[in-house]
Design an enzyme around this catalytic site. Structure first.
Site, PDB file in Angstrom:
ATOM      1  N   HIS A  64       8.917 -20.384  12.370  1.00  0.00           N
ATOM      2  CA  HIS A  64       8.313 -20.271  11.040  1.00  0.00           C
ATOM      3  C   HIS A  64       6.835 -19.966  11.211  1.00  0.00           C
ATOM      4  CE1 HIS A  64       7.455 -24.440  12.102  1.00  0.00           C
ATOM      5  NE2 HIS A  64       6.754 -24.646  11.007  1.00  0.00           N
ATOM      6  N   HIS A  66       3.985 -21.375  10.216  1.00  0.00           N
ATOM      7  CA  HIS A  66       2.884 -22.346  10.343  1.00  0.00           C
ATOM      8  C   HIS A  66       2.077 -22.023  11.599  1.00  0.00           C
ATOM      9  CE1 HIS A  66       4.219 -26.000   7.701  1.00  0.00           C
ATOM     10  NE2 HIS A  66       3.166 -25.413   7.176  1.00  0.00           N
ATOM     11  N   ASP A  68       0.671 -23.707  13.893  1.00  0.00           N
ATOM     12  CA  ASP A  68       0.937 -24.359  15.186  1.00  0.00           C
ATOM     13  C   ASP A  68       2.157 -23.738  15.886  1.00  0.00           C
ATOM     14  OD1 ASP A  68       2.237 -25.669  12.970  1.00  0.00           O
ATOM     15  OD2 ASP A  68       2.803 -27.348  14.253  1.00  0.00           O
ATOM     16  N   HIS A  69       2.766 -22.715  15.245  1.00  0.00           N
ATOM     17  CA  HIS A  69       3.915 -22.031  15.856  1.00  0.00           C
ATOM     18  C   HIS A  69       3.673 -20.539  16.068  1.00  0.00           C
ATOM     19  CE1 HIS A  69       6.613 -25.560  15.261  1.00  0.00           C
ATOM     20  NE2 HIS A  69       5.631 -25.842  14.419  1.00  0.00           N
ATOM     21  N   HIS A 153      11.971 -27.848   5.578  1.00  0.00           N
ATOM     22  CA  HIS A 153      10.566 -28.001   5.963  1.00  0.00           C
ATOM     23  C   HIS A 153       9.647 -27.568   4.817  1.00  0.00           C
ATOM     24  CE1 HIS A 153       7.271 -28.498   8.683  1.00  0.00           C
ATOM     25  NE2 HIS A 153       7.004 -27.211   8.822  1.00  0.00           N
ATOM     26  N   ASP A 176      10.730 -27.182  12.811  1.00  0.00           N
ATOM     27  CA  ASP A 176      10.153 -28.299  12.057  1.00  0.00           C
ATOM     28  C   ASP A 176      11.088 -28.616  10.901  1.00  0.00           C
ATOM     29  OD1 ASP A 176       8.040 -27.933  13.742  1.00  0.00           O
ATOM     30  OD2 ASP A 176       6.517 -27.721  12.176  1.00  0.00           O
ATOM     31  N   HIS A 246       7.353 -31.633  19.659  1.00  0.00           N
ATOM     32  CA  HIS A 246       6.558 -31.501  18.434  1.00  0.00           C
ATOM     33  C   HIS A 246       6.208 -32.916  17.958  1.00  0.00           C
ATOM     34  CE1 HIS A 246       5.513 -30.330  14.263  1.00  0.00           C
ATOM     35  NE2 HIS A 246       5.352 -29.103  14.733  1.00  0.00           N
TER      36      HIS A 246
END
Ligand SMILES: [Zn+2]
Ligand SMILES: [Zn+2]
Length: 284
Positions: A64, A66, A68-69, A153, A176, A246
């Protein structure tokens, strides 16, 4: 080359703190393929530290969008390109990942154009193909089969768990997600389930430390799973090994690996790994 999973970045969320772990990225080597799953900050460094030649970059999956990904998706490919990447790379990701990649190339236009002319490099924009996927089969190629499941999520709707299968081996990434029972069917019988996890007692301290307390707590509870819940999914799925990844919080000195183990042991008695950056899990 033995099949293996390397947890390159093991923390949940994009913030970095001194001495702490790095955001989400993993390397899955299965059936002779090198697969990068998520490109949080530090993915390039993590791959090099794992002994992977960036020229061998092959398949990249983004669960996805976000940060942090996905924050280091462009920089990873660009760095591989300057390291001599000359073969095609495919990026699989949710709707919007193509836009993200094209905008990255635009932002780097000066450097890209100059290296093509000055160093005779192939055009990076032609080396990379982007495949936006939804729920269901994603790709089947040379014995590798990848399937996606939309997980829970909020407010992100396009967030996908991924199942990788090659021969008799299978590895599932939860992405997530809040506790999401359909994930158990999706992960059924997998050799490894990499599941995200939060530790309840750490959340309050994290919220206090970060500021913006109430909203952050609300987001975490609505969009992520507790370690005990990851254990329940693993048990219902009958996986061979659960990897907690994570991790939230991931850099609280008062929380040790034993605390994670205690939490997940309430619901999961099977093989267990608590992720840390650079940890290798062999795929027997
Ligand atoms: Zn995340
Ligand atoms: Zn997320």
């Amino acid at each position: 080359m033995p099949d293996r999973l390397v947890l390159l970045g093991s923390k949940g969320g994009p913030a970095l703190r001194p001495g702490g772990p790095w955001p989400s990225s993993s390397l899955l080597e299965i059936g002779g393929r090198s697969i990068v799953v998520d490109c949080g900050l530090g993915v390039t460094r993590g791959l090099v530290d794992a002994g992977v030649s960036l020229k061998a970059l092959d398949l990249i999956f983004i669960t996805h969008l976000h940060s942090d990904h996905v924050l280091e998706l462009g920089p990873l490919i660009h760095t591989a390109w300057t390291a001599g990447l000359a073969r095609p790379v495919t990026v699989f990701g949710p709707p919007g990942v193509g836009h993200h990649w094209r905008r990255f190339c635009q932002s780097m236009e000066f450097d890209i154009e100059i290296r093509i002319v000055d160093e005779g490099r192939p055009d990076i924009r032609e080396l990379v193909s982007v495949d936006e996927f939804g729920e269901g089969p994603v790709v089947e190629q040379r014995g590798l089969k990848v399937t996606a499941l939309r997980v829970d999520h909020p407010p992100v709707t396009d967030c996908f768990a991924l199942r990788f299968e090659h021969g008799a081996k299978s590895v599932v990434f939860s992405a997530d997600t809040a506790f999401f029972p359909p994930l158990a069917d999706f992960a059924e019988g997998a050799d490894i389930l990499v599941h995200e996890a939060m530790l309840e007692e750490g959340i309050e301290r994290l919220v206090a430390r970060t500021g913006n307390g109430a909203r952050l707590r609300e987001h975490l509870l609505a969009s992520h799973s507790f370690a005990e819940e990851a254990g329940r999914i693993a048990g219902d799925a009958g996986v061979k090994r659960l990897v907690l990844n994570h991790l939230i919080p991931a850099d609280d000195a008062e929380i040790r690996e034993a605390d994670w183990i205690d939490a997940v042991r309430k619901t999961w008695i099977g093989d267990l790994t608590i992720a840390r950056d650079g940890l290798v899990v062999e795929l027997a």
